[in-house]
Design an enzyme around this catalytic site. Sequence first.
Site, PDB file in Angstrom:
ATOM      1  N   TYR A   1      -3.490  10.883 -14.538  1.00  0.00           N
ATOM      2  CA  TYR A   1      -2.700   9.651 -14.639  1.00  0.00           C
ATOM      3  C   TYR A   1      -3.535   8.518 -15.251  1.00  0.00           C
ATOM      4  CZ  TYR A   1      -0.258   5.477 -13.042  1.00  0.00           C
ATOM      5  OH  TYR A   1       0.371   4.269 -12.982  1.00  0.00           O
TER       6      TYR A   1
ATOM      7  N   ASP B   1      -6.669   0.213  -7.456  1.00  0.00           N
ATOM      8  CA  ASP B   1      -7.665   1.225  -7.097  1.00  0.00           C
ATOM      9  C   ASP B   1      -8.850   1.223  -8.070  1.00  0.00           C
ATOM     10  OD1 ASP B   1      -4.980   2.838  -8.298  1.00  0.00           O
ATOM     11  OD2 ASP B   1      -6.849   3.130  -9.402  1.00  0.00           O
TER      12      ASP B   1
ATOM     13  N   GLU C   1      -3.913  -7.811  -9.531  1.00  0.00           N
ATOM     14  CA  GLU C   1      -3.484  -6.912  -8.442  1.00  0.00           C
ATOM     15  C   GLU C   1      -3.029  -7.794  -7.278  1.00  0.00           C
ATOM     16  OE1 GLU C   1      -3.128  -3.588  -7.297  1.00  0.00           O
ATOM     17  OE2 GLU C   1      -2.550  -4.771  -5.529  1.00  0.00           O
TER      18      GLU C   1
ATOM     19  N   ASP D   1       0.464 -12.034  -7.971  1.00  0.00           N
ATOM     20  CA  ASP D   1       1.638 -11.307  -8.459  1.00  0.00           C
ATOM     21  C   ASP D   1       1.585 -11.241  -9.987  1.00  0.00           C
ATOM     22  OD1 ASP D   1       5.212 -11.563  -7.737  1.00  0.00           O
ATOM     23  OD2 ASP D   1       4.124 -10.465  -9.299  1.00  0.00           O
TER      24      ASP D   1
ATOM     25  N   ASP E   1       0.062  -0.654 -14.318  1.00  0.00           N
ATOM     26  CA  ASP E   1      -0.194   0.470 -13.416  1.00  0.00           C
ATOM     27  C   ASP E   1       0.363   0.106 -12.046  1.00  0.00           C
ATOM     28  OD1 ASP E   1      -3.190   1.843 -11.852  1.00  0.00           O
ATOM     29  OD2 ASP E   1      -1.140   2.643 -12.045  1.00  0.00           O
TER      30      ASP E   1
ATOM     31  N   SER F   1       3.035   0.303  -8.599  1.00  0.00           N
ATOM     32  CA  SER F   1       3.670   1.246  -7.674  1.00  0.00           C
ATOM     33  C   SER F   1       5.161   1.288  -8.048  1.00  0.00           C
ATOM     34  CB  SER F   1       3.447   0.783  -6.236  1.00  0.00           C
ATOM     35  OG  SER F   1       3.387  -0.624  -6.156  1.00  0.00           O
TER      36      SER F   1
HETATM   37  N1  SAM Z   1      -0.839   5.358  -9.905  1.00  0.00           N
HETATM   38  C1  SAM Z   1       0.097   4.765  -8.990  1.00  0.00           C
HETATM   39  C2  SAM Z   1       1.516   5.156  -9.333  1.00  0.00           C
HETATM   40  O1  SAM Z   1       1.723   5.764 -10.356  1.00  0.00           O
HETATM   41  O2  SAM Z   1       2.389   4.863  -8.520  1.00  0.00           O
HETATM   42  C3  SAM Z   1      -0.084   3.267  -8.965  1.00  0.00           C
HETATM   43  C4  SAM Z   1      -1.458   2.923  -8.496  1.00  0.00           C
HETATM   44  S1  SAM Z   1      -1.858   1.323  -8.088  1.00  0.00           S
HETATM   45  C5  SAM Z   1      -2.451   1.599  -6.501  1.00  0.00           C
HETATM   46  C6  SAM Z   1      -0.355   0.424  -7.863  1.00  0.00           C
HETATM   47  C7  SAM Z   1      -0.686  -1.019  -7.502  1.00  0.00           C
HETATM   48  O3  SAM Z   1       0.327  -1.940  -7.916  1.00  0.00           O
HETATM   49  C8  SAM Z   1      -0.854  -1.264  -5.993  1.00  0.00           C
HETATM   50  O4  SAM Z   1      -2.203  -1.565  -5.714  1.00  0.00           O
HETATM   51  C9  SAM Z   1       0.068  -2.451  -5.685  1.00  0.00           C
HETATM   52  O5  SAM Z   1      -0.466  -3.344  -4.726  1.00  0.00           O
HETATM   53  C10 SAM Z   1       0.182  -3.083  -7.066  1.00  0.00           C
HETATM   54  N2  SAM Z   1       1.335  -3.983  -7.231  1.00  0.00           N
HETATM   55  C11 SAM Z   1       2.604  -3.776  -6.802  1.00  0.00           C
HETATM   56  N3  SAM Z   1       3.387  -4.823  -7.144  1.00  0.00           N
HETATM   57  C12 SAM Z   1       2.597  -5.716  -7.822  1.00  0.00           C
HETATM   58  C13 SAM Z   1       2.818  -6.981  -8.440  1.00  0.00           C
HETATM   59  N4  SAM Z   1       4.033  -7.546  -8.424  1.00  0.00           N
HETATM   60  N5  SAM Z   1       1.770  -7.602  -9.044  1.00  0.00           N
HETATM   61  C14 SAM Z   1       0.533  -7.015  -9.069  1.00  0.00           C
HETATM   62  N6  SAM Z   1       0.253  -5.821  -8.492  1.00  0.00           N
HETATM   63  C15 SAM Z   1       1.275  -5.176  -7.880  1.00  0.00           C
END
Ligand code: SAM
Length: 289
Positions: free
Chosen positions: A78, A103, A123, A154, A173, A175
């Site tokens: 990924y 991450d 993040e 955000d 990247d 969630s």
């Molecule tokens: N590889 C993973 C997948 O495909 O689902 C994603 C990995 S990464 C951990 C996803 C990150 O997006 C999380 O750490 C989450 O806190 C972050 N995230 C979610 N919504 C967000 C936003 N509105 N602004 C910034 N980061 C955000």
Amino acid sequence: DTNNTSKEADGISSVIPGWFSEISPMWPGEAHSLKVEKVLFQGKSDYQNVMVFQSSTYGKVLVLDGVIQLTERDECAYQEMITHLPLCSIPNPKKVLVIGGGDGGVLREVSRHSSVEQIDICEIDKMVVDVSKQYFPDVAVGYDDPRVKLHIGDGVAFLKAVPEGTYDAVIVDSSDPIGPAQELFEKPFFESVAKALRPGGVVCTQAESIWLHMHIIEDIVANCRQIFKGSVNYAWTTGPLVDFKHPVNPIDKDESCCKSKRPLKFYNSEIHSAAFCLPSFAKKVIESK
Ligand code: SAM
């Protein structure tokens, strides 16, 4: 008796004691399960439930709100593809923005590109950054690169404040579109990405699964085709104006500047081009938008 499964908390399912089952409204009626050796961390941030467990066959696993974000065994597929498909599709990328990606895995991959001078990451959840640094050092190594600047906030608000034409590449990247990432799948967000990109720039976003989420993919492709003047393409991994399909900026050879010094495990120029080959059911929908 299908009613004997109690409500799963973060996927620790009582269906099979000692296993984690990824149960989510994002994939009704199915669940991927991993055998749990030990739960290493469980916490609740302002945004989501955060869990890390040691699995018996996939190494350590990061889970947010009951959804697997990465496993040590297959994160390479990924992280490498979401990073090198865009960065190898434009010559000489200099300024890169990562949205989400707490991450640090995408940062690790971006740092392989010696042409890059500035790597911003926004993040929303500091707990994810801290947990990744503690339990996934080979992934969070990306934060060690001096070109990286971490913004906790955000991504939607961050992009609204970015001056026009700032970045060569934006990598989203995120969630899944339930919880804090919901707005990262909506049209206004992509409009702010388009503003933040320089002409000829590239954006690559995590766009779910062709097997489960064609309705989400349809909307993203339709929105992006309205917003972005150049080409819009969908690529997949088992785990864009720009001719995405033939890398102009090959990275296979350039391992010199990578902090983690670990060789690429998944990406290469051939798989770059192959990633845009889609099954007919997906191709038909995506090309019709
Ligand atoms: N590889 C993973 C997948 O495909 O689902 C994603 C990995 S990464 C951990 C996803 C990150 O997006 C999380 O750490 C989450 O806190 C972050 N995230 C979610 N919504 C967000 C936003 N509105 N602004 C910034 N980061 C955000």
